[in-house]
Motif scaffolding. Structure first.
Motif, short mmCIF file in Angstrom:
data_model
loop_
_atom_site.label_atom_id
_atom_site.label_comp_id
_atom_site.label_asym_id
_atom_site.label_seq_id
_atom_site.Cartn_x
_atom_site.Cartn_y
_atom_site.Cartn_z
N VAL A 178 -28.83 -38.93 48.28
CA VAL A 178 -28.00 -39.40 47.16
C VAL A 178 -28.46 -38.76 45.86
CG1 VAL A 178 -27.38 -41.40 45.76
CG2 VAL A 178 -27.41 -41.61 48.25
N MET A 187 -19.16 -39.52 43.05
CA MET A 187 -19.42 -40.12 41.74
C MET A 187 -18.95 -39.22 40.61
SD MET A 187 -23.05 -42.22 41.99
CE MET A 187 -24.03 -41.08 42.97
N ALA A 241 -26.91 -46.08 43.49
CA ALA A 241 -26.33 -45.68 44.77
C ALA A 241 -27.44 -45.44 45.80
CB ALA A 241 -25.47 -44.43 44.59
N LEU A 269 -16.43 -45.02 45.81
CA LEU A 269 -17.77 -45.02 46.41
C LEU A 269 -17.98 -46.27 47.27
CD1 LEU A 269 -20.37 -43.18 46.10
CD2 LEU A 269 -21.17 -44.88 44.44
N LEU A 314 -23.81 -51.33 43.93
CA LEU A 314 -22.74 -50.36 43.72
C LEU A 314 -21.73 -50.88 42.71
CD1 LEU A 314 -21.95 -49.06 47.33
CD2 LEU A 314 -23.27 -47.92 45.53
N ALA A 339 -22.33 -38.74 48.05
CA ALA A 339 -22.28 -39.69 46.93
C ALA A 339 -22.18 -38.95 45.59
CB ALA A 339 -23.50 -40.60 46.95
N LYS A 396 -16.18 -45.53 41.14
CA LYS A 396 -17.02 -46.58 41.72
C LYS A 396 -16.30 -47.26 42.88
CE LYS A 396 -18.24 -50.02 38.96
NZ LYS A 396 -19.07 -50.59 37.88
#
Lengths: 255, 255
Positions: free
Chosen positions: B16, B159, B33, B102, B89, B155, B99
Motif C-alpha cells: 500500500v 486513491m 489504508a 477504495l 478507511l 490502493a 474513498k
C-alpha cells in the motif's frame, strides 16, 4: 449467507426506511442501507449463536447455521455478511461524502467500541464473580443492541445531511425498551412464537432488567421509554406515526 | 486486537505504502489504508486459526488468540478487526469518491466473492473425495490470498484516481509466487524461523503447488511469476525498485 439473513422482524431495516422517508432520501439508497444493517445484524446472530459464544441451536424458528452446516461455515458466513454490509454501503447511489459518513458510523456502531464490545462485556459478565448492576446492564445493552438501533434510525438524516439528534434520542428509548421486552419474553415467551430458546437468562443466572428491577417495574420502565422515544419524534409531526407505532410494537410483541 | 495485529512481515502494508508513493498519495491517507489491510489480514488469521478452521496454536511465534484467551474472544477479536479496517478507511483524509471506491474494492476483495470464498473453498477441499487440480488451486489462491494482495498493490492508483492495471498485474504474479513460496516453506521451513507450524499440508494430504508440480518446477514457476511481476512495473521505471525487491524477497524468504 442467504439462509442466515432470512426471516426476522426486519425492525432495523424498517427504521432505516422510515428515517430515510422522513428525509426524502432516494428509495434505492435507503434500501442499500436497510439491507446493510440487516446483514450486520444477521452476522452478529450467526456468530453469537456459535458454541463458543451463546451456543444456540434455534434461531428464527430454524436450526442455527453451525447446526445446519458446521462451525467453520458459520464463522465464514458471519464474516462475509459483515463484509457485504460494507460493500452495499460503499456501492450505494449516494453523495460520496455522506456515504463515507454513513460507513464510518456503521463501523463505529458495529465494532470494538460498539456492538462487539457489548458482546465481549456480555460474555465477561457470565463468568464474573459479581453480577452486573443496573447502570452496567444499561451500558452493555446500549452497546450490544443500542448502537445498531441508533445507526438505523439516524441513517435517514445522515444520508440527507440533516441533524440526526431527534432520531438518535428516539433510538435510545426504543433500543432500551426493546431489550427490556426481550428480557420479559425470555420469561413469559413461548418458544414456538419467539422462534428461539426461552428461559436462558434465568437458567444462566444472568442479571437482566427483570431480575434487577422486578417484572412490573421493568414493564413500566419500558412503557416510559417508549413514551420518551415517541416524544423525540415531535419535530416530524404526523409523518413519524409509523415510527411511533413501531415503538409501541416493540413492547407489545410476542416474538 | 492489538496482540493479533502485532508482528508479521507487514507485506500488504508495504505494498500500500509503495503504491501510494508511486502516485503521490498523501502519507496520512496511505497509512490509514495500510493499517486497514493489516487489520483485515490479522482478522483472517485469527479466524483461520480457530479450532473449527485450521486449528493452529502458533502464529507469528506466539500462541494464537484462542489459545492465549479463548474461542469467544478470538471470534470477537476477528470480527472487530474487520470492522476497524472499514472504520479507518472511512475516516481517511481522502477525496470522498475515491474513498468510496477504495472501500468497495476492499469489501469485494475480503468478502464472500473474495478472500472468504477462498477460505470456504479451502475448507471444502479438505473433505472432498478428489484433491484439487492445478487450475482449482490457482483459483483458490487468487481468492484466498491474491485478492488482498491486489487491493494492497492497487490502493495507490485507486486513491490517486489513476489506472490500477499495471499494479494489478504485479500483484497477481506476486500473490501466486508468495503462495508457492509458502507451500515450499511448509516443506523446507523451520518452525523457529517461520513462527508457525510446518509440515501441515503433507500431514493433511492437501494438494499444493509443490505436491502437484514437484518441488523444482514449483520453484521455477515462482521465479517466472516474480519476473513477470517485475516486468509489469515497467511504466514506473526506477521508482518501483522497492516493489521489485519485495517480489524477489517473497520467493527467497525463510519465514
Amino acid at each position: 449467507m442467504r439462509y442466515a439473513a432470512g426471516g426476522g422482524k426486519r425492525l432495523r431495516a424498517f427504521l432505516v426506511l422510515e428515517s430515510a422517508r422522513l428525509h426524502d432520501v432516494a428509495p434505492a439508497a435507503a434500501l442499500d442501507a436497510a439491507a446493510a444493517i440487516e446483514a450486520v445484524h444477521a452476522y452478529s446472530l450467526v456468530h453469537d449463536d456459535l458454541p463458543a459464544m451463546d451456543d444456540d441451536d434455534l434461531r428464527r424458528g430454524l436450526p442455527t447455521v453451525h447446526v445446519k452446516w458446521d462451525e467453520a461455515t458459520a464463522i465464514l458466513v458471519g464474516d462475509a455478511l459483515q463484509t457485504v454490509a460494507f460493500e452495499w454501503l460503499a456501492g450505494a447511489q449516494l453523495d460520496a461524502t455522506r456515504k463515507a459518513e454513513l460507513i464510518l458510523r456503521m463501523a463505529r456502531a458495529a465494532g470494538g467500541q460498539g456492538m462487539v464490545l457489548g458482546q465481549a462485556l456480555d460474555i465477561a459478565a457470565e463468568t464474573a464473580a459479581v453480577p452486573l448492576d443496573l447502570p452496567e446492564i444499561k451500558r452493555l445493552q446500549a452497546l450490544k443492541t443500542g448502537a445498531l438501533f441508533e445507526w438505523s434510525a439516524t441513517a435517514g438524516p445522515v444520508m440527507a445531511g440533516a441533524d440526526p439528534a431527534p432520531l438518535a434520542r428516539y433510538a435510545a428509548g426504543l433500543g432500551l425498551a426493546f431489550q427490556i421486552a426481550d428480557d420479559i419474553l425470555d420469561i413469559e415467551g413461548d418458544e414456538a412464537q419467539t422462534g428461539k430458546r426461552v428461559g436462558k437468562d434465568a437458567e444462566a443466572g444472568k442479571a437482566t432488567f427483570v431480575s434487577l428491577m422486578g417484572l412490573e417495574p421493568a414493564r413500566a420502565e419500558a412503557t416510559r421509554l417508549v413514551e420518551d422515544a415517541c416524544e423525540a419524534l415531535h419535530p416530524y409531526g404526523a409523518l413519524a406515526e409509523n415510527l411511533r407505532e413501531a415503538a409501541r410494537f416493540v413492547i407489545s410483541r410476542r416474538s
